[in-house]
Every structure is written in C-alpha cells, then in structure tokens.
Design an enzyme around this catalytic site. Structure first.
Site, mmCIF file in Angstrom:
data_model
loop_
_atom_site.group_PDB
_atom_site.id
_atom_site.type_symbol
_atom_site.label_atom_id
_atom_site.label_comp_id
_atom_site.label_asym_id
_atom_site.label_seq_id
_atom_site.Cartn_x
_atom_site.Cartn_y
_atom_site.Cartn_z
ATOM 1 N N GLU A 1 6.444 -4.228 -22.701
ATOM 2 C CA GLU A 1 5.349 -3.608 -23.449
ATOM 3 C C GLU A 1 5.053 -2.205 -22.923
ATOM 4 O O GLU A 1 4.951 -1.989 -21.723
ATOM 5 C CB GLU A 1 4.058 -4.426 -23.339
ATOM 6 C CG GLU A 1 2.921 -3.728 -24.064
ATOM 7 C CD GLU A 1 1.545 -4.322 -23.788
ATOM 8 O OE1 GLU A 1 1.461 -5.386 -23.170
ATOM 9 O OE2 GLU A 1 0.564 -3.676 -24.205
ATOM 10 N N ASP B 1 -4.134 -1.198 -7.559
ATOM 11 C CA ASP B 1 -4.863 -0.007 -7.986
ATOM 12 C C ASP B 1 -6.017 0.186 -7.011
ATOM 13 O O ASP B 1 -6.814 -0.723 -6.792
ATOM 14 C CB ASP B 1 -5.396 -0.226 -9.418
ATOM 15 C CG ASP B 1 -6.164 0.986 -9.934
ATOM 16 O OD1 ASP B 1 -6.129 2.028 -9.253
ATOM 17 O OD2 ASP B 1 -6.798 0.882 -10.989
ATOM 18 N N ASP C 1 -9.173 2.786 -6.175
ATOM 19 C CA ASP C 1 -9.926 3.938 -6.653
ATOM 20 C C ASP C 1 -10.915 4.386 -5.605
ATOM 21 O O ASP C 1 -11.601 3.564 -5.015
ATOM 22 C CB ASP C 1 -10.692 3.583 -7.932
ATOM 23 C CG ASP C 1 -9.796 3.670 -9.145
ATOM 24 O OD1 ASP C 1 -8.728 4.306 -9.032
ATOM 25 O OD2 ASP C 1 -10.151 3.092 -10.171
#
Lengths: 683, 437
Positions: free
Chosen positions: B57, B125, B127
């Site tokens: 995808e 991830d 941040d």
C-alpha cells in the site's frame, strides 16, 4: 460419513413457540439419519419437553401408512393434528426403512405446512428442519481443523452412547415393531484423546475435533459452563489480580464448572466445550481476541497447576525445537542473566539458574516475557528460564488457536451458518452475546469515568486521539447522535484549533467512530477492562481514573464528586490493591447511597445505573435530587449553560418529558438560571 | 519471502517523490533508476514473489489534506507516473497486504481472500513534541540545537537495542522533516512480525507509563537492579548525556518551579525538605547551579543512609524521565500503520526527509538539511554539468543518497537475495524429494 458422500434427509421436529421465547432461542431435539446403509434410532433428546405418547402401539400403526397420516392430518381438526404430530416428534421416528420413514415424515411436514397455511399462523408450532446431528456438525467443522489423519479415522459408525436414551424412550423404541436398532456403545478406547495420541496429559491441546456425538443440551450447557470459567478469568484479570490469586481463581472456577461425575466425561466436556466456544467466538475480530486471550490465560494457569510430570509430558508434546543453552555459552552471559533475575525482584536462590535449565529461543516466541523485560535478550534470542517455559508454551498454544479460529471462521461463514441456520446458529449467536454483558451499542445514557476527559477538554479545548476515542465513544453510548457529536466536539476544539482545522483533522475521526468513514465499523464504547488495560502516554488524559491517576489527583477528583471521606478511604484502599472496578463500584455506591451488586464493568453501565437510581428518586421526590445533582454535576465539570441544558434532556429523558410537563418550564428555567450563575461565578 | 523487489521499488519511489515535487529534469532519478532496474532485472530470481510489490500500500496526501489511501502499483514505472501526475505533498508507505489493496473490495466479495496485512517493516516514530514537559527551550513542533540532542539519544538507545538485543541488522533512521525521527527495521524477520510481537518489542523499549495525572512518569520495574538493557542504556548513554549536557542546556534546576518538578518524583518527604532547605541557602554558588543541585540530590539519595532500593532508584528514574526515548507506541504496535516515505519533502518545512547515520547521529543538524528551495537553487547553478553518478554524489543530497545506498540498501538487497535463494533451494529440494517418491 465415509468420504462425506452421504445424503442426509431432511427431518423435522416441532417446537412450542412459548418455549423458544422462554429460553431465547430454540432448544430442540436432534433427529436425522445418516447413511443409507445404516438404520438407526436417531432420536436423541434426553430431556424432551413433551412426554412420551401414551399409546405407542397406535402410533406405530400410524407410521405404517403415510396415507393414513396424510389423511388424518388433512381431515382432523387442528388440535388433533397437533397431538398427532406431537406424538411423532416426541417418540422419534423409527422405521425399518429409513427411506420410508423419511417419506412419511416429510409428508407429515408438508401437511403441517399446509395446515399452517390453512389455519393461518397457529402461533404455537414452528417447524424446524434439522439436517444433521449436532455431532455431525461438530465433526464436520472440526474435520477441517483436524489433520488429515483424523479425517480418515472419522467414520461415524459409532452411534449414540446408550446413556443418551432415557429408559422410557428406549423402551418405546424397542416396542416398535420392525426397528433395527444399532445402539453401539461408545468405544471408550477411541475417545478423542487417543485418536490423536494426546491422552498422556490432562490438558488437551485441542489439536483436533473429537469424534464424539453430543446432545444438543450438552452442546449448550458445556459451553455455558466453560464460558463461566472464561468470564471469571476475565473479571479476575480486570481486577488486576496477582499471579497467585489468579492461579487460585482458575483452580476454583475450573472445579466449580467443569467437573462431571464420570472421569471420562470431564475430558469430553473440556474438549467439547472448547470446540463449541471456538465456533461461538470465531465470528468477529473482537470476539476472537477475547476468546484467544482468555483461553491462553486458562491454559497458562492450568499448566502451572499441573504436576511436574504432566508439565514435562506437555512440553514433549509441544515438541519445541529449542535446545538448552550450552555451559560455555551460559558462562558468558551468566552475569546478565542474574541481573535480569534480580531486576524482576526475585532472589537468586529461589530461581536457581542452571545452564541446563535455560533455553535459548527466538524472542518472537515469548512476547509477554519480552514486553515485561523478564528475559535477557541477545542478538534476537531470548534466554528463557525453566520457570518461564509456560510463557513459551502459551505463545505456541495461542498462535495455534489463533490460526484455528480464523479457519473456523472461514468455515462458519462459508458453510455452517447457512446449514445450521435453524438449529445451531441461533444457539451459537445467543451464546456469545449472552455473556458479554449488556449491550451498550444501543444509545443509552453519562458516567464519571470520563469526567477527567471532559474537564481537560474544558480547560485546554483539546484532547489527544486516545482521549477522543474514549470520550467520543462514551458519548455515543450515552445517546449522542452524529450531528450532535460533531457540534459538541467542534464547539470545544475550535476554540483552540479553529473551526476549519477541526473540519479537516478531527471531524473524520468522529464520523469514523460512528461507522461513517474508513472501514465503517460501528464502534462500541470502550469497556472498563479495555480502558484499564490501555496505557495512556505523556500528554494523554484518558484512561481509567482509578488506574491511571496518582493518589492525590484521584482524591481531589473524588472529593469534587462529593464522595464522603470514609467512603473515599475505602475507594483509595481498593485502588491500592489494584481493584479498580471495585473502587468504581464503591464510588457509585457512595454517591448514590445504594448498593450495586453486579459491580461496574462498563462506563456506560455506570451511567445507566446512575440514571436508574436518579429516575426512581425523581419519582419519589420529584424535583430536588435531580435538580441539585444537575447543578453539582455542572459545577463539577464546569459545564455551564450548555451542559445543563444537555443534561436536562438526558437526565429527564426525552420520554419522560411528557410526564414532567407541569414542572417542565419551571425546572428548565431554574436550571438555566443556576447554571448561568455557575458560569458567571466560575469566570 | 521476497523483500528484494519492494526495496528496489521503494528506493525508486523515494527518489521519484523528490523529483516530482521539485519538478526536476530527469537527471538524478534516471541515472539512479536504470542502475537499480538493472539490479532488479538481473537479480530477479525465479523464486521471487512477483505479486509482492503490487500488494504494497502507498498513500498519497494531496493538497488540502486529501488522502488517497490503498494505492498500489505493479512496477516502479507505474509508481513514478502516478507521482508525477498527482504530485503528492506527502507519500506514505503502508504494509504489504494479502491481496492487491487497490482491489480489496473486489476480493472481499469473493469471501475467501481476506484482506489483511502480511508483511510490514517494524517502524518507530519519535517526536520531539512528546518531550514538552522536559524541555524548556522550545515546545510543540519547534526544535532547536538545545533539544535536538534528545533525538540523538533516542536514536542511540533504540538503535543499540534493536541491533544488540533483537539482532536486527537492516535499520534505517530517517529525519521526519520537522520535529522527529522515524526508524525502519527492514530485516525479513522484522517484516514478518505479528502485531503482538511488535507490541512486545515496543513495550520492551518503553518505560514511560503514567499519564498527565500521575506524578511518576517512568516505571522502572525491578527490585534490586535494572534490566540489562536499561542498565546499559543508563550507563552508556543516558547518564553522561543528562549530567554532561542536558542539565545545563535545559537549566533543569534554575528556578523553584523546575526544582519542584524533580522533587515531586521523590517519594520521601524528609529528603525533599532537606534538599529544599539546602537549595534555599546556597543560591549564590560559583559552580553551575544545575550541576551543583543535581550533585546534592544524587549525593543524598545514593548515600549509604538510604537503604530502600526505591529511593536509590529515584536518581535513575529522574534521568530516565528526562532523557529516555519517548516512542509513539501505536505506530509500532500494528502492521497497518502508515509512515512517511524516506526522501519525501516535509509539506510544512520543505526539508527533505534524509536518512541519519546512527553511528554519527551527533553530527546530524536538522537545520542543515537540504530544503526544496536549496535543491532547486543548486540545480539552477549546476544545470550545465553533465549528468551521471559524480554529479549526484556532489549534490546536496549526495551524502544522504550515498549513505542510503551503501550502508542500508545494498546490505539489505544482499540479505534479501540470500533469503530468496535459500528458500528457493529448499523448495526445489522439496519438490525433488516428492518426485523421487
């Protein structure tokens, strides 16, 4: 059944509708026949609601000519027909020739259909076609799960266990002329265990389906018993019980629910109930997840309760491809291993690390040990001590079961559901919902659990995703429809992020909650267990207040809610012992001054129970409690004007507005004023 | 199974993404493409899975936050065409599904083919905005040279754990373009992890437990010592960083409020009051106030007087809560999470999402990352130069691309190839055996 090329004939049984209603779904007697070469007595209902017919002889005569049945059916009155059919069904259909009996019976059925047509819906009888035995269903389903070797062994020559026939019915069967009965006593030696060579241990691994036949009653009853065990485990987990407490709990649950008089029956019950529930819980992702984690937990504790010999036998049976660590390797990592042991709070002496007792396995095999940092990891391998082997086995068991569930689901959707539409499907569908507690996907009414969320929202006008999900779904369960939800969130969020950004970034997820976007699942509100087990991160505000608040914060929050100091101490005490849901129940009781026997299992339940109590108070004392509660509520969450209006509508309910009409305007105004005052006061 | 294709293609895509958004002429990607394609065609092994790339995808984010999810492409050319045509602001990469994601609805009707992710890189991830309660220089999406080192520490801790503890080799760290870093673990083993195993790894690497409403932000379970992984992270990385750098740059003890924040994490009332008293007195000290106060705290907590391991653990807990990496757990836990493709342009800052070399991550300066406009400038300046490898190497992105290819892509290709060959050989062996039967 050999080769599966058996033409089953349709047979029918009859049900009294009132019975259906009383138990929620049809409980019926199974009847049907198998291969054309086998003539058997097939009626297999032990506790049939209808008594055996008074005159078997007369009945036998009836059976001999289908014409006579047809004639009678066509020319008798409805009540007489009903009596006749009752006799047929209660006695079971027995004939020297299966074909003939089928013919007769199906004629009878057609007649009844006609009858129903003629007389209009009688409202009493529901014809149910039962194509197969329960056992056939199970075996058919399980054949697919089982290995091919079992398939070849699956010859359904074994008829029912004689105990399946209550003496009276057996007597009737014998008395009927021309009946060739093949009541083969079930061969104990070919019980499911030995069929797969699993008989060694007392915990079956449920690798393949049992080739036994089951009565419908047992089918359901066993499943309910096992469900009680699983539900007990789930409750135990959500109360944060410790390992030894859980061990005790599982032992007791198992003993209370799964014991049978006969020893062989225990094993059968275990296996049967497992496979029935597998069918029940294979149908949806959420159900599968629940079943999987409960069954794995059950397995884990049952394994721990086993004797060391049995444990070893199981270990052998699992046939793990892992070896013990060599002593040279052990020496090189000894320090680290000790460090891990100490970090888990155990002392070295109790664990006793020896190289021969330490296994080196890929870390993927022991995710729970990795997640809680209870093993030493080196280059992708976890060093698992002997007392941790249960984790390894549970993982194996879980992954096997997970695969099996997916397979069962495929089978279920493609075949079984349709084929068993009239018989097993209702049972199976009822079983899963009957035990998941009340259904909060239907709009109902507010709980305290999300107060913190609301509070935060009022302060910051912002919530992170997790909080949005929890609160949003809660509000949905409370009865907030999509448009109102969008308006509510928008009003809050737009103060911080602006209306435009809200539309862009947040509206989607709200519509998503309502099943209008993405995969279009209509999400249900989170249950207590889900909330408790979540781990909110830095900056998140959701979660269960009892679990995720620090003690000071919790005290302050409870104090604001008006919990008296003594009750507050009790609540805090429960929290310290990690009984979060009990703490919640206590809070509930303290606020409402009424006991709550079932406990709080769902935030929406908290709300609806609150509301129930409030409703009764409204009836008793009319205005004041609601009024004061509303004000305290609005004070509490600083919800001011709009909340008060909002709450008014919910608390008094749309439906009871009419009954409160006289007071309505008055109340409305008062609340409006009061909340307006609050508003000013707080600003 | 076959990772080779997808890696190839992704590489193409990333470069193409840069190209399309910059409206480049075909210089860089072309040279790059044909080379890669050569490897791709030559290396196409009979054992490789031809539908693999087509089941991956991609998600494009167009102007005005229009999401195009479940895009799939049969070849790099198709992907390139689509990127040029749609000019996406952001390109995300999703998992490889059991069936072509673009045709998932058609498959869902046939019933038997369940649409479910089958392979996905293990991703992380991190941040900087999650560190807001422990940094005082910036907040939200802002980042400066004072707080960026937190990211450096995060890279080091996680990278070491992934390599040494979990045994992964093919790890790519990427600057997310504004406020954080992404990590792609691409080993075959990592790609095939199930959700619960991903969750287990994420939990292993995660120590921040409490939410905003609890005082204790970090839970270091363990009675008598830290788990080897945490102990290593502490002694090798966190301790030095905290004491040597973070204390001073963030002025952790400079005023009362900040001090209270740290004291709040110490459960013993007598210790906190003693410290408060001490800090009231020596306001004017010659040493750096932060270092001095930290010294007091450490001394008091770890002195022989304190018997309880819980109190001694406080020092470590403070260090962990200020410096330990804060992962976005949900990203790592599930296979179907999307993550921005490397070499994308960040839609807000214009920074190129360049890879970061974990071995030299201290040297990485987010403000020096090439931006779209700088690249364009460079292109205008050197438009006359001949195309080819040299030019690529010398461009602003040259270092990044070189690192990406030599340190990440090639070893990964090699291992994927080996994997394919060995599984193919096993398959052949099996079929031979069955023939001889």
């Amino acid at each position: 059944m050999r080769g599966g090329a058996v033409a089953f004939s349709k047979k029918f049984c009859w049900l009294i509708r009132s019975e259906i209603q009383s138990i929620g779904y049809p409980r019926m007697s199974a009847s049907g026949e198998s291969s054309t070469t086998m003539h058997r007595l097939l009626h297999a209902s032990g506790s049939h609601p209808i008594p055996p017919p008074d005159d078997p002889k007369c009945f036998r005569n009836l059976l001999q000519s289908k014409h006579s049945i047809c004639y009678k059916l066509q020319h008798h009155s409805l009540t007489e027909n009903i009596k006749l059919l009752r006799q047929i069904s209660s006695c079971g259909l027995i004939s020297s020739s299966v074909q003939k009996s089928v013919q007769v019976l199906s004629t009878a059925c057609t007649s009844l259909d006609q009858l129903t047509h003629l007389y209009g819906s009688t409202g009493q009888y529901v014809p149910v076609s039962s194509g197969y035995f329960v056992s056939h269903l199970i075996t058919r389903d399980l054949v697919t799960l089982a290995t091919d070797q079992l398939r070849s062994k699956l010859v359904l020559a074994r008829a029912y266990n004689s105990t399946l026939f209550p003496p009276a019915e057996k007597e009737i069967g014998r008395r009927i002329k021309g009946v060739k009965m093949e009541i083969v006593r079930r061969n104990r030696a070919s019980s499911p265990g030995s069929a797969e060579g699993v008989a060694v241990s007392t915990i079956p691994l449920y690798r393949s389906a049992p080739a036994i036949e089951v009565r419908l009653e047992d089918f359901e009853l066993y499943a309910v018993h096992r469900l009680r065990v699983l539900k007990g485990i789930s409750d135990g987990l959500s109360r944060g019980k410790k390992v030894n407490e859980m061990e005790k709990l599982v032992k007791e649950l198992w003993k209370a629910n799964m014991m049978q008089v006969e020893a062989s029956e225990i094993d059968n019950k275990d296996v049967i109930s497992h496979f029935v529930l597998r069918l029940v819980y294979c149908r949806e992702e959420e159900l599968r997840k629940w079943f999987l984690s409960m069954e794995s937990t059950l397995f884990r504790y049952r394994f721990q309760l086993e004797t060391p010999e049995a444990q070893r036998a199981l270990l052998v049976e699992f046939d793990l491809p892992y070896k013990a660590v060599s002593s040279a390797e052990y020496e090189s990592i000894k320090d680290k291993l000790n460090q891990v042991v100490r970090s888990t709070g155990q002392s070295l002496s109790t664990v006793g690390l020896f190289p021969s007792l330490c296994m080196k396995v890929p870390f993927e095999q022991v995710p729970d040990l990795v997640a809680s940092r209870r093993v030493f990891l080196l280059k992708g391998y976890a060093y698992v001590a002997t007392n941790q082997v249960v984790s390894l086995l549970t993982t194996q068991y879980r992954s096997y079961l997970s695969k099996a569930l997916v397979l069962t689901n495929r089978k279920w959707t493609s075949m079984i559901r349709e084929q068993e539409k009239d018989r097993l499907t209702p049972i199976i569908e009822a079983l899963s919902t009957s035990y998941l507690g009340p259904d909060y996907s239907q709009p109902k009414e507010f709980a305290e659990i999300t107060l913190k969320d609301i509070d935060q929202l009022r302060e910051d006008h912002h919530l992170k995703h997790g909080g949005r999900m929890q609160l949003g779904l809660f509000l949905k369960g409370v009865g907030l429809n999509l448009d109102d939800a969008l308006a509510f969130w928008k009003a809050e969020f737009s103060r911080k992020v602006g209306a435009e950004r809200f539309d862009k970034e947040y509206a989607y997820s709200i519509r998503h909650n309502y099943g209008k976007e993405g995969k279009r699942t209509d999400y249900t509100p989170y249950s207590c267990q889900k909330i408790i087990s979540s781990t909110p991160g830095v900056g998140d505000h959701h979660g269960c207040p009892y679990r995720h608040f620090s003690e000071e914060n919790l005290r302050a929050a409870l104090g604001k809610m008006g919990v008296a100091s003594r009750a507050l101490e009790e609540v805090i005490d429960k929290v310290r012992n990690r009984h979060y849901q009990l703490a919640c129940t206590l809070t509930f009781e303290a606020i409402h001054g009424e006991s709550c026997d079932v406990g709080i299992n769902h935030p929406n339940q908290y709300y609806s129970d609150s509301r129930k109590i409030l409703d009764s108070k409204v009836i008793l004392e009319w205005l004041f409690p609601t009024y004061s509660f509303l004000i305290s509520y609005s004070l509490l969450v600083r919800w001011y004007t709009e909340f008060a209006l909002f709450a008014l509508l919910f608390f008094n309910g749309w439906r009871s507005v009419s009954s409160m009409q006289l007071l309505d305007t008055d109340l409305y105004l008062k609340i409006f004023n009061a909340s307006y005052l609050c508003y000013i006061f707080h600003l | 199974m076959v990772g080779e294709r997808v890696v190839d293609e992704r590489e193409d895509m990333e470069i193409d993404g840069v190209k399309a958004e910059k409206n480049y002429s075909n210089e860089i990607p072309d040279g790059f493409n044909s080379n890669l394609l050569k490897i791709y065609y030559d290396g196409k092994h009979p054992g490789c899975d031809h539908s693999y790339f087509g089941r991956r995808e991609f998600s494009f984010t167009l102007d005005n936050d229009i999401y195009l999810r479940f895009q799939s492409f049969n070849s790099s050319a198709e992907l390139e065409k689509a990127i040029k045509e749609k000019c996406p602001f952001k390109i995300d990469i999703g998992p490889v599904y059991s069936v072509d994601p673009a045709k998932r609805h058609a498959y869902s009707q046939s019933g038997d083919n369940v649409f479910t992710p089958v392979e996905r890189e293990l991703i992380f991830d991190i941040d900087i905005s999650d560190y807001d309660d422990v940094r005082y220089c910036c907040s939200g999406a802002d980042v400066c040279s004072e707080c960026w080192p937190l990211m450096t520490v995060a890279i080091k801790v996680i990278d070491t754990a992934l390599r040494d503890d979990f045994g992964f080799n093919h790890i790519l760290w990427v600057y997310s373009g504004r406020r954080g870093v992404h990590c792609w673990v691409c080993d075959g083993k990592a790609r095939r992890l199930r959700n619960e195993q991903r969750a287990a790894i994420a939990e292993y690497l995660h120590v921040h437990k409490g939410n905003e409403n609890s005082l204790k932000k970090v839970s270091l379970e363990g009675g008598f010592s830290l788990h080897p992984f945490l102990a290593r992270s502490y002694t090798d990385i966190l301790k030095d960083f905290f004491e040597g750098k973070h204390l001073a740059t963030q002025q952790l003890f400079s005023d009362e409020e900040r001090c209270e924040k740290i004291l709040g994490r110490i459960p013993d009332e007598s210790i906190t009051s003693e410290l408060r008293g001490k800090w009231q007195d020596n306001k004017r000290s010659r040493d750096d106030i932060n270092v001095a106060r930290w010294g007091h705290l450490k001394h008091l907590l770890q002195s022989g007087k304190q018997k309880s391991p819980g109190i001694r653990r406080c020092v470590e807990e403070v260090v962990f809560s200020f410096t330990y990496p804060r992962l976005d757990m949900e990203v790592s836990k599930h296979m179907n999470h999307l993550l921005k493709a490397p070499f994308c342009i960040h839609p807000k800052t214009g920074h190129v999402c360049v890879p970061i070399d974990p071995k030299h991550c201290e040297d990485f300066d987010p403000s020096a990352v090439p931006t779209l406009s700088k690249l364009l400038e460079e292109l205008n300046m050197g438009a006359l130069r001949s195309d080819g490898e040299d030019e690529l190497e010398n461009s602003l992105l040259g270092q990044s691309i070189k690192y990406f290819r030599s340190s990440f892509l090639q070893p990964l290709l090699k291992s994927c190839k080996e994997e394919i060959e060995s599984s193919y050989a096993a398959k052949l062996q099996q079929s031979n055996n069955s023939l001889s039967w």
